[in-house]
Structure formats: structure tokens, C-alpha cells
Design an enzyme around this catalytic site. Structure first.
Site, PDB file in Angstrom:
ATOM      1  N   LYS A  53       0.836  -1.216   0.000  1.00 53.88           N
ATOM      2  CA  LYS A  53       0.000   0.000   0.000  1.00 53.88           C
ATOM      3  C   LYS A  53       0.865   1.259   0.000  1.00 53.88           C
ATOM      4  CE  LYS A  53      -2.010  -1.083   3.915  1.00 53.88           C
ATOM      5  NZ  LYS A  53      -1.250  -2.322   4.222  1.00 53.88           N
ATOM      6  N   ARG A  84      -9.634   0.379   8.664  1.00 54.00           N
ATOM      7  CA  ARG A  84      -9.206  -0.971   9.012  1.00 54.00           C
ATOM      8  C   ARG A  84     -10.305  -1.744   9.727  1.00 54.00           C
ATOM      9  NH1 ARG A  84      -3.304   0.365   9.007  1.00 54.00           N
ATOM     10  NH2 ARG A  84      -2.145  -1.570   9.177  1.00 54.00           N
ATOM     11  N   ARG A 107      11.591  -5.232   5.234  1.00 50.96           N
ATOM     12  CA  ARG A 107      11.268  -3.817   5.002  1.00 50.96           C
ATOM     13  C   ARG A 107      12.190  -2.902   5.791  1.00 50.96           C
ATOM     14  NH1 ARG A 107       5.201  -1.652   5.553  1.00 50.96           N
ATOM     15  NH2 ARG A 107       5.339  -2.503   7.661  1.00 50.96           N
ATOM     16  N   ARG A 134      11.243  -0.960  11.435  1.00 54.91           N
ATOM     17  CA  ARG A 134      10.154  -0.647  12.371  1.00 54.91           C
ATOM     18  C   ARG A 134      10.098  -1.674  13.494  1.00 54.91           C
ATOM     19  NH1 ARG A 134       4.877   0.343   8.698  1.00 54.91           N
ATOM     20  NH2 ARG A 134       3.993  -0.748  10.487  1.00 54.91           N
ATOM     21  N   ARG A 149      -0.253  -9.047  13.626  1.00 59.16           N
ATOM     22  CA  ARG A 149      -0.889  -8.060  12.737  1.00 59.16           C
ATOM     23  C   ARG A 149      -1.653  -8.747  11.617  1.00 59.16           C
ATOM     24  NH1 ARG A 149       4.323  -5.253  11.253  1.00 59.16           N
ATOM     25  NH2 ARG A 149       3.133  -4.014   9.784  1.00 59.16           N
TER      26      ARG A 149
HETATM   27  P1  ADP Z   1       2.185  -1.822   3.265  1.00 55.75           P
HETATM   28  O1  ADP Z   1       2.181  -0.318   3.231  1.00 55.75           O
HETATM   29  O2  ADP Z   1       0.997  -2.427   2.576  1.00 55.75           O
HETATM   30  O3  ADP Z   1       2.409  -2.380   4.637  1.00 55.75           O
HETATM   31  P2  ADP Z   1       4.757  -1.565   1.885  1.00 55.75           P
HETATM   32  O4  ADP Z   1       4.438  -0.745   0.681  1.00 55.75           O
HETATM   33  O5  ADP Z   1       5.469  -0.912   3.010  1.00 55.75           O
HETATM   34  O6  ADP Z   1       3.430  -2.305   2.403  1.00 55.75           O
HETATM   35  O7  ADP Z   1       5.602  -2.830   1.386  1.00 55.75           O
HETATM   36  C1  ADP Z   1       6.096  -3.783   2.330  1.00 55.75           C
HETATM   37  C2  ADP Z   1       7.494  -4.218   1.903  1.00 55.75           C
HETATM   38  O8  ADP Z   1       7.422  -4.966   0.692  1.00 55.75           O
HETATM   39  C3  ADP Z   1       8.443  -3.046   1.610  1.00 55.75           C
HETATM   40  O9  ADP Z   1       9.726  -3.429   2.034  1.00 55.75           O
HETATM   41  C4  ADP Z   1       8.371  -2.893   0.084  1.00 55.75           C
HETATM   42  O10 ADP Z   1       9.611  -2.433  -0.440  1.00 55.75           O
HETATM   43  C5  ADP Z   1       8.112  -4.333  -0.375  1.00 55.75           C
HETATM   44  N1  ADP Z   1       7.203  -4.412  -1.541  1.00 55.75           N
HETATM   45  C6  ADP Z   1       6.154  -3.620  -1.849  1.00 55.75           C
HETATM   46  N2  ADP Z   1       5.548  -4.023  -2.982  1.00 55.75           N
HETATM   47  C7  ADP Z   1       6.226  -5.127  -3.397  1.00 55.75           C
HETATM   48  C8  ADP Z   1       6.094  -6.008  -4.534  1.00 55.75           C
HETATM   49  N3  ADP Z   1       5.124  -5.839  -5.434  1.00 55.75           N
HETATM   50  N4  ADP Z   1       6.982  -7.021  -4.634  1.00 55.75           N
HETATM   51  C9  ADP Z   1       7.974  -7.190  -3.696  1.00 55.75           C
HETATM   52  N5  ADP Z   1       8.144  -6.415  -2.623  1.00 55.75           N
HETATM   53  C10 ADP Z   1       7.289  -5.380  -2.465  1.00 55.75           C
HETATM   54  P1  ADP Z   2       1.133  -1.777   7.818  1.00 50.68           P
HETATM   55  O1  ADP Z   2       2.500  -1.786   7.255  1.00 50.68           O
HETATM   56  O2  ADP Z   2       0.764  -2.923   8.662  1.00 50.68           O
HETATM   57  O3  ADP Z   2       0.081  -1.476   6.816  1.00 50.68           O
HETATM   58  P2  ADP Z   2       0.703   0.741   9.243  1.00 50.68           P
HETATM   59  O4  ADP Z   2       1.875   1.617   9.217  1.00 50.68           O
HETATM   60  O5  ADP Z   2      -0.446   1.053   8.363  1.00 50.68           O
HETATM   61  O6  ADP Z   2       1.238  -0.722   8.978  1.00 50.68           O
HETATM   62  O7  ADP Z   2       0.148   0.610  10.727  1.00 50.68           O
HETATM   63  C1  ADP Z   2       0.996   0.372  11.816  1.00 50.68           C
HETATM   64  C2  ADP Z   2       0.166   0.249  13.087  1.00 50.68           C
HETATM   65  O8  ADP Z   2      -0.516   1.496  13.341  1.00 50.68           O
HETATM   66  C3  ADP Z   2      -0.944  -0.793  13.069  1.00 50.68           C
HETATM   67  O9  ADP Z   2      -0.484  -2.092  13.393  1.00 50.68           O
HETATM   68  C4  ADP Z   2      -1.922  -0.233  14.113  1.00 50.68           C
HETATM   69  O10 ADP Z   2      -1.451  -0.471  15.435  1.00 50.68           O
HETATM   70  C5  ADP Z   2      -1.817   1.266  13.862  1.00 50.68           C
HETATM   71  N1  ADP Z   2      -2.807   1.718  12.868  1.00 50.68           N
HETATM   72  C6  ADP Z   2      -2.543   2.253  11.649  1.00 50.68           C
HETATM   73  N2  ADP Z   2      -3.688   2.552  11.001  1.00 50.68           N
HETATM   74  C7  ADP Z   2      -4.701   2.196  11.830  1.00 50.68           C
HETATM   75  C8  ADP Z   2      -6.125   2.225  11.734  1.00 50.68           C
HETATM   76  N3  ADP Z   2      -6.749   2.674  10.620  1.00 50.68           N
HETATM   77  N4  ADP Z   2      -6.834   1.746  12.783  1.00 50.68           N
HETATM   78  C9  ADP Z   2      -6.247   1.298  13.900  1.00 50.68           C
HETATM   79  N5  ADP Z   2      -4.916   1.229  14.052  1.00 50.68           N
HETATM   80  C10 ADP Z   2      -4.141   1.679  13.028  1.00 50.68           C
END
Ligand code: ADP
Ligand code: ADP
Ligand code: ZN
Length: 215
Positions: A13, A88, A127, A160, A171
Site C-alpha cells: 500500500k 481498518r 522492510r 520498524r 498483525r
Molecule cells: P504496506 O504499506 O501495505 O504495509 P509496503 O508498501 O510498506 O506495504 O511494502 C512492504 C514491503 O514490501 C516493503 O519493504 C516494500 O519495499 C516491499 N514491496 C512492496 N511491494 C512489493 C512487490 N510488489 N513485490 C515485492 N516487494 C514489495
Molecule cells: P502496515 O504496514 O501494517 O500497513 P501501518 O503503518 O499502516 O502498517 O500501521 C501500523 C500500526 O498502526 C498498526 O499495526 C496499528 O497499530 C496502527 N494503525 C494504523 N492505522 C490504523 C487504523 N486505521 N486503525 C487502527 N490502528 C491503526
């Protein structure tokens, strides 16, 4: 262009949101980034959120709903926004709908990224995130040009706290229980576009853009 990016932790995302903000010139609204900023600043919000985040649990609905309501009122969201990590829960989705209705707006599209559980764990453990601008990298799949440094701003990359294996498992369970129901929610609302998030980053990017350009 009022968009949601939906998907489990590690689905991509944030990676796709960064691309979309550049492409459309609208902001990424990432509740995780906002909450981590508050934790770092040591604000009341941060103190409240930290325990939930460290445990891999969701921060209470009323807290995040309030944050997003305020954020969407800001000037830069006027032409659109990309929600990343919100909603979420069904309660958050309902609140978003009514907040947007008050502003005379409606969601345009919800893009859902589908990724296998094993791949999610691999993505999250590898990541690395920029301390300054929040950009995400991956040690193997999207390595920075200079080890430990952000390509975009030169900031320091860190892992992180919640990207450790036990917290990741928690998660993913929380996602399955509390967030996955939103897929049917937005499918029923005829807003959902489901994409295969297992493909390489540039391929997913192309498909996201073409899904948004089609109607
Ligand atoms: P989210 O925001 O959904 O938690 P991220 O965009 O942070 O996910 O991506 C999670 C990890 O996976 C990051 O280290 C990113 O560089 C990697 N990543 C994202 N998209 C892809 C993909 N299509 N293929 C492989 N790795 C990916
Ligand atoms: P991810 O890589 O899992 O998509 P985020 O950076 O979006 O991680 O979220 C990290 C943490 O922040 C979550 O595990 C949760 O504790 C909190 N969080 C983020 N967005 C929300 C939401 N919309 N509702 C509740 N908790 C949230
Ligand atoms: Zn950076």
C-alpha cells in the site's frame, strides 16, 4: 480522486501510495505514518497509540477516526487523497462514509492488493523505512542505491519495531479478523478493484494506474 488502498500489512500500500501521490499530485494519508510521528513526538496521541502498535493491535476506532476526519479537512486534500491503512474496521469505513458525505464527497475507488501470507512475512521482515520521509524499501525486492540511506532524501533507514516476526503474525491475524471484511463491504458498494499484489512493484503500479484510468 478520493481513493483507498486496502490490503494486509506488507501488501504494498505504502509503496503504491507514494507513486500515486506523485502521479496525481494528491496527498497520501497514512494513519500508520501519522501515529508513528505522534509516538516519536511523544504527544498525548503517541502515548495512547504506542502500546497498541507495539502489540500489533489496532489503535481504538475513535482515535483514528478523529485523526482522519481532521486530516481530510486540510486544504491539500481538496482535490483528492489516497488513504493508506485506513479504514481498518467496518466502524472506520462507516465513519469515513459519513464524514465524506458531510463534505459532499464520495469515494471514487478502493484498490485492494492481494498477497500470500508467506510473501507478506518476507516483505515485512525485509522492510526498511526512511526515518525522515517515511519511504519504504526492501533489502531484496527494492534495495536502496546506497545501503542504509533513502534514495529520495538521504535519510537513515531503520527497521520498524513492529516489523519483527511475532508482531507480524499478530498483525496478520488482526487483519484477517478486523480488516478483511472490508473487501466484501467495498465490493457490495461497487467500489472495489482487486489486483494481484504478488507481481513486481512496477507491474502492480501499471495495473493500479490502469484500473484508476478505466472509468
Ligand atoms: P504496506 O504499506 O501495505 O504495509 P509496503 O508498501 O510498506 O506495504 O511494502 C512492504 C514491503 O514490501 C516493503 O519493504 C516494500 O519495499 C516491499 N514491496 C512492496 N511491494 C512489493 C512487490 N510488489 N513485490 C515485492 N516487494 C514489495
Ligand atoms: P502496515 O504496514 O501494517 O500497513 P501501518 O503503518 O499502516 O502498517 O500501521 C501500523 C500500526 O498502526 C498498526 O499495526 C496499528 O497499530 C496502527 N494503525 C494504523 N492505522 C490504523 C487504523 N486505521 N486503525 C487502527 N490502528 C491503526
Ligand atoms: Zn527519505
Amino acid at each position: 480522486m478520493d481513493l483507498i488502498l486496502l490490503g494486509p500489512p506488507g501488501a504494498g500500500k505504502g509503496t503504491q501510495a507514494k507513486m500515486l501521490t506523485e502521479h496525481f499530485g494528491i496527498p497520501q494519508v497514512a494513519t500508520g505514518d501519522i501515529l508513528r510521528g505522534a509516538v516519536q513526538a511523544g504527544s498525548a496521541l503517541g502515548l495512547k497509540a504506542k502500546g497498541f502498535m507495539d502489540a500489533g493491535l489496532l489503535v481504538p476506532d475513535e482515535v483514528v477516526i478523529g485523526i482522519v476526519r481532521e486530516r481530510l479537512l486540510q486544504e491539500d486534500c481538496r482535490a483528492g487523497f489516497i488513504l493508506d491503512g485506513f479504514p481498518r474496521t467496518v466502524a472506520q469505513a462507516d465513519a469515513l462514509q459519513s464524514n465524506l458525505a458531510e463534505l459532499g464527497r464520495r469515494l471514487d475507488r478502493v484498490v485492494s492488493l492481494t498477497v500470500d501470507a508467506d510473501a507478506l512475512v518476507e516483505r515485512l521482515t525485509g522492510r526498511r523505512t526512511c526515518r525522515s520521509c517515511g519511504r519504504g524499501f526492501h533489502l531484496t525486492f527494492d534495495p536502496p542505491m546506497v545501503a542504509g540511506r533513502c534514495d529520495a532524501c538521504g535519510g537513515e533507514l531503520y527497521q520498524r519495531d513492529d516489523d519483527r516476526e511475532e508482531t507480524i503474525r499478530k498483525r496478520l491475524t488482526v487483519y484477517a479478523q478486523q480488516t478483511a471484511p472490508l473487501i466484501d463491504y467495498y465490493r457490495s458498494a461497487k467500489l472495489l478493484v482487486e489486483l494481484d499484489g504478488m507481481q513486481a512493484i512496477p507491474v502492480v503500479q501499471e495495473q493500479v494506474l490502469s484500473a484508476l484510468q478505466a472509468g
